[in-house]
Scaffold this motif. Structure first.
Motif, mmCIF file in Angstrom:
data_model
loop_
_atom_site.group_PDB
_atom_site.id
_atom_site.type_symbol
_atom_site.label_atom_id
_atom_site.label_comp_id
_atom_site.label_asym_id
_atom_site.label_seq_id
_atom_site.Cartn_x
_atom_site.Cartn_y
_atom_site.Cartn_z
ATOM 1 N N GLY A 280 14.282 -7.129 -25.156
ATOM 2 C CA GLY A 280 14.952 -5.959 -25.711
ATOM 3 C C GLY A 280 14.773 -4.696 -24.895
ATOM 4 N N VAL A 281 13.984 -4.760 -23.804
ATOM 5 C CA VAL A 281 13.762 -3.586 -22.955
ATOM 6 C C VAL A 281 14.693 -3.655 -21.754
ATOM 7 N N GLU A 282 15.392 -2.583 -21.490
ATOM 8 C CA GLU A 282 16.336 -2.547 -20.376
ATOM 9 C C GLU A 282 15.992 -1.400 -19.419
ATOM 10 N N SER A 283 15.918 -1.731 -18.138
ATOM 11 C CA SER A 283 15.859 -0.742 -17.048
ATOM 12 C C SER A 283 14.753 0.303 -17.221
ATOM 13 N N ILE A 284 13.531 -0.161 -17.412
ATOM 14 C CA ILE A 284 12.376 0.732 -17.366
ATOM 15 C C ILE A 284 11.496 0.259 -16.222
ATOM 16 N N GLY A 285 11.586 0.963 -15.106
ATOM 17 C CA GLY A 285 10.820 0.610 -13.915
ATOM 18 C C GLY A 285 9.915 1.749 -13.505
ATOM 19 N N TYR A 286 8.927 1.422 -12.660
ATOM 20 C CA TYR A 286 7.948 2.415 -12.253
ATOM 21 C C TYR A 286 7.737 2.381 -10.742
ATOM 22 N N ALA A 287 7.524 3.552 -10.179
ATOM 23 C CA ALA A 287 7.224 3.689 -8.753
ATOM 24 C C ALA A 287 6.026 4.612 -8.591
ATOM 25 N N ILE A 288 5.196 4.320 -7.591
ATOM 26 C CA ILE A 288 4.037 5.164 -7.302
ATOM 27 C C ILE A 288 4.523 6.379 -6.518
ATOM 28 N N PRO A 289 4.225 7.601 -6.955
ATOM 29 C CA PRO A 289 4.700 8.797 -6.241
ATOM 30 C C PRO A 289 4.235 8.794 -4.787
ATOM 31 N N ILE A 290 5.126 9.126 -3.885
ATOM 32 C CA ILE A 290 4.796 9.078 -2.458
ATOM 33 C C ILE A 290 3.691 10.070 -2.102
ATOM 34 N N ASN A 291 3.570 11.157 -2.857
ATOM 35 C CA ASN A 291 2.485 12.110 -2.594
ATOM 36 C C ASN A 291 1.122 11.504 -2.893
ATOM 37 N N ASN A 292 1.071 10.506 -3.782
ATOM 38 C CA ASN A 292 -0.166 9.773 -4.044
ATOM 39 C C ASN A 292 -0.374 8.652 -3.037
ATOM 40 N N VAL A 293 0.730 8.153 -2.494
ATOM 41 C CA VAL A 293 0.671 7.003 -1.595
ATOM 42 C C VAL A 293 0.126 7.362 -0.217
ATOM 43 N N MET A 294 0.634 8.440 0.379
ATOM 44 C CA MET A 294 0.357 8.701 1.791
ATOM 45 C C MET A 294 -1.118 8.965 2.101
ATOM 46 N N PRO A 295 -1.884 9.674 1.237
ATOM 47 C CA PRO A 295 -3.325 9.798 1.532
ATOM 48 C C PRO A 295 -4.035 8.447 1.539
ATOM 49 N N ILE A 296 -3.626 7.530 0.642
ATOM 50 C CA ILE A 296 -4.213 6.188 0.616
ATOM 51 C C ILE A 296 -3.843 5.438 1.886
ATOM 52 N N VAL A 297 -2.594 5.569 2.313
ATOM 53 C CA VAL A 297 -2.134 4.909 3.536
ATOM 54 C C VAL A 297 -2.956 5.371 4.736
ATOM 55 N N SER A 298 -3.167 6.664 4.847
ATOM 56 C CA SER A 298 -3.948 7.199 5.975
ATOM 57 C C SER A 298 -5.362 6.637 5.980
ATOM 58 N N GLU A 299 -5.974 6.548 4.786
ATOM 59 C CA GLU A 299 -7.342 6.048 4.708
ATOM 60 C C GLU A 299 -7.402 4.557 5.021
ATOM 61 N N LEU A 300 -6.399 3.806 4.570
ATOM 62 C CA LEU A 300 -6.364 2.374 4.867
ATOM 63 C C LEU A 300 -6.181 2.116 6.356
ATOM 64 N N ILE A 301 -5.352 2.914 7.011
ATOM 65 C CA ILE A 301 -5.152 2.756 8.450
ATOM 66 C C ILE A 301 -6.418 3.121 9.218
ATOM 67 N N ASP A 302 -7.085 4.182 8.768
ATOM 68 C CA ASP A 302 -8.290 4.647 9.469
ATOM 69 C C ASP A 302 -9.503 3.755 9.219
ATOM 70 N N SER A 303 -9.692 3.308 7.957
ATOM 71 C CA SER A 303 -10.934 2.625 7.585
ATOM 72 C C SER A 303 -10.749 1.191 7.103
ATOM 73 N N GLY A 304 -9.536 0.842 6.693
ATOM 74 C CA GLY A 304 -9.307 -0.492 6.158
ATOM 75 C C GLY A 304 -9.574 -0.594 4.666
ATOM 76 N N TYR A 305 -10.113 0.453 4.066
ATOM 77 C CA TYR A 305 -10.372 0.484 2.631
ATOM 78 C C TYR A 305 -10.418 1.933 2.176
ATOM 79 N N VAL A 306 -10.380 2.139 0.854
ATOM 80 C CA VAL A 306 -10.461 3.479 0.282
ATOM 81 C C VAL A 306 -11.874 3.686 -0.233
ATOM 82 N N SER A 307 -12.527 4.701 0.259
ATOM 83 C CA SER A 307 -13.908 4.977 -0.101
ATOM 84 C C SER A 307 -13.975 5.659 -1.466
ATOM 85 N N ARG A 308 -14.727 5.050 -2.397
ATOM 86 C CA ARG A 308 -14.904 5.621 -3.736
ATOM 87 C C ARG A 308 -16.364 5.476 -4.160
#
Length: 418
Positions: A280-308
């Motif tokens: 009964g659910v139609e067309s409810i999709g989700y995307a990760i905001p690119i402003n949240n994505v790019m810092p993670i991408v930079s850290e993954l490229i630099d370190s291979g993981y996200v430090s927490r």
């Protein structure tokens, strides 16, 4: 003699005066007629021009006039969508997840590090987008869940060429992964947008490889600019994290995961991640905001993981434990917690590791508070730990051991991958 000129005011008017008067009226009438006709024509022209201008402005507002458009002027709505698609399409790739299977009869998938002979089989497909390139490699962003179980990953370019892809880094918390492929022949890198500038009802396109059918584009609008949804990191139905997302009504089907969400300027504003697929659910999709994505991408490229920050506990929600106890009178190998009657929410320590073990936490301790923040479940523990604490910080853990409430001060470590 009258004070008035009889030829003008008297009811008796001479023929000469009458002819002159009628002549002047005819000439004046023709002039007034021409004047009235000219005014009518001017009014019609002015009305038509005004109508055209109003229609043009409304059309522009509804279908894409924007000072920030690529050409700085209004464009046909369909043409803008086509141009945006053409602009981003060469940077969109399909991702193939392959696992190695035993050659033995009825053999199942081998372990990740197995050296036995076997055959690779495709077990899943997804999408990705090229966001960075250097002389040697092109870097692709996709979802963690697209490649997490893969023994081998391939990227398929829009030309149809398949390239071996290497996993640079994975982050389960944000559901993001970065791959790299040989950069030779790759000229297009996606233009990155600004997800903070998105507006409700703005048109967007979800691009990717739905159901492994190849390149596809779905169209829709932004429904909610910023929303937080509970997710299951292990995809086992247990909601143990919260993801910040953009909600859209563009169709995001299986295989679209990891592909770009694109605005009408051809810029990436999000990474397609998930959809609600209940009946009964139609067309409810989700995307990760690119402003949240790019810092993670930079850290993954630099370190291979996200430090927490790392607490060091294997855990189970106390409410899950109670539910399990209701289903089974006794669970083999699981001891009774013997908690105070009022304690029904918290985190059970299944195993203490690293910092938590050094601070004295043990199996079956029940964490109920971190510093001054009440902790009811795994989601709240992670939210406090990842959003409020840094590596090396001290944290006061309040926990029950049986009926006794104790505290321990833990110095947080770093969650380096094994």
């Amino acid at each position: 003699m009258s004070l008035f000129d009889d030829d003008f005011y008297s009811s008796k008017v001479s023929r000469k005066t009458l002819r002159e008067h009628l002549g002047n009226r005819k000439r004046g009438g023709r002039w007034l007629g021409r004047l009235r006709n000219q005014k009518s024509v001017q009014l019609v022209v002015l009305s038509s021009v005004t109508t055209v201008l109003v229609i043009a402005v409304l059309y522009g507002l509804l279908f894409g006039f924007s000072p920030s458009s690529r050409h700085g002027s209004s464009m046909d709505f369909s043409a803008r969508a086509v141009e945006a698609s053409d602009h981003i399409r060469p940077a969109v790739v399909s991702i193939i997840n392959e696992q190695k299977f035993s050659l033995e009869l009825g053999g199942g998938p081998l372990e990740q590090d197995a050296e036995q002979s076997g055959v690779y089989r495709e077990i899943g497909v997804g999408s990705g987008v090229i966001v960075q390139k250097d002389e040697q490699y092109a870097y692709i962003v996709t979802n963690y869940h697209v490649v997490a179980s893969a023994h081998r990953v391939k990227a398929v370019l829009t030309t149809g060429e398949q390239r071996e892809a290497e996993v640079v880094g994975l982050d389960q918390i944000t559901d993001l992964a970065v791959l790299k492929v040989d950069a030779a022949g790759i000229g297009q890198v996606a233009e990155i947008g600004d997800s903070s500038k998105l507006r409700a009802a703005e048109f967007v396109m979800a691009m990717g490889n739905p159901l492994g059918m190849g390149e596809a584009i779905t169209f829709g609008v932004v429904s909610v600019i910023r929303e937080t949804v509970p997710v299951s990191l292990a995809q086992n139905g247990v909601l143990d994290w919260e993801q910040e997302v953009i909600r859209v009504d563009a169709a995001i089907n299986q295989g679209n995961s990891g592909g770009p969400l694109v605005d009408l300027n051809g810029r990436v504003v999000g990474i397609n991640s998930m959809k609600i697929s209940n009946f009964g659910v139609e067309s409810i999709g989700y995307a990760i905001p690119i402003n949240n994505v790019m810092p993670i991408v930079s850290e993954l490229i630099d370190s291979g993981y996200v430090s927490r920050a790392y607490l060091g506990v294997m855990m189970l929600d106390l409410q899950q434990y109670w539910s399990r106890q209701e289903l089974e009178a006794e669970i083999e190998g699981e001891s009774t917690l013997n908690l105070p009657q009022e304690v029904y929410e918290g985190i059970i320590v299944l195993e203490a590791l690293g910092p938590a073990k050094e601070a004295g936490l043990e199996f079956n301790d029940v964490i109920v508070k971190l510093d001054d923040t009440k902790i009811r479940n795994t989601r709240e523990l992670r939210r406090y730990l990842y959003n409020q604490k840094q590596i090396g910080d001290s944290i006061v853990v309040h926990y029950y051991r049986g009926k006794e409430l104790l505290t321990a001060t833990v110095t947080l470590g770093e969650n380096k991958p094994e």
